[in-house]
Design a protein around this motif. Sequence first.
Motif, mmCIF file in Angstrom:
data_model
loop_
_atom_site.group_PDB
_atom_site.id
_atom_site.type_symbol
_atom_site.label_atom_id
_atom_site.label_comp_id
_atom_site.label_asym_id
_atom_site.label_seq_id
_atom_site.Cartn_x
_atom_site.Cartn_y
_atom_site.Cartn_z
ATOM 1 N N THR A 113 -0.170 7.942 3.231
ATOM 2 C CA THR A 113 -0.863 6.757 2.752
ATOM 3 C C THR A 113 -1.755 7.137 1.577
ATOM 4 N N GLY A 129 0.790 -1.231 0.000
ATOM 5 C CA GLY A 129 0.000 0.000 0.000
ATOM 6 C C GLY A 129 0.816 1.273 0.000
ATOM 7 N N GLN A 142 -1.316 10.612 7.304
ATOM 8 C CA GLN A 142 -2.189 9.734 8.073
ATOM 9 C C GLN A 142 -3.060 10.482 9.071
ATOM 10 N N GLN A 159 -5.218 7.166 -0.567
ATOM 11 C CA GLN A 159 -6.658 7.044 -0.419
ATOM 12 C C GLN A 159 -7.322 7.521 -1.695
ATOM 13 N N SER A 168 -9.902 3.674 1.603
ATOM 14 C CA SER A 168 -8.600 3.066 1.347
ATOM 15 C C SER A 168 -8.618 2.463 -0.061
ATOM 16 N N LEU A 182 -6.611 11.411 7.695
ATOM 17 C CA LEU A 182 -7.485 10.380 7.132
ATOM 18 C C LEU A 182 -8.902 10.558 7.630
#
Length: 109
Positions: A48, A37, A104, A50, A56, A107
């Motif tokens: 991360t 990921g 993060q 998205q 996700s 999120l």
Amino acid sequence: LRITVDYSVWRHPNLMIGVLPVLFWFSYQYLFIVHSGRTPGAALTRMTLQTFAGDSTPRTVRRWRVLASLLSALSLGLGYAWCFLDEDQLCWHDRITRTYLVPQRFLAP
């Protein structure tokens, strides 16, 4: 039994110098982004992936992102340079796969 080895590819070192970094970069991106990921650099900076909807990203979308990223790179970097012209500062591979990197702490719950 006679084994022959073709050394013709080594006669063109410029081809190897140009192809090997692209091959290594693509392998690195593919292995880390598709299977975990994110890359180690993204993990270190706590970024991360998205989707635009805040979900996700599934593995198939991550696979398409790596392929679209290759398109961004192979077009002489125009896909990456596009972020300077884009109002949301997104590259081609972000737009194509409708994903982006986010810290993060931001999120969606």
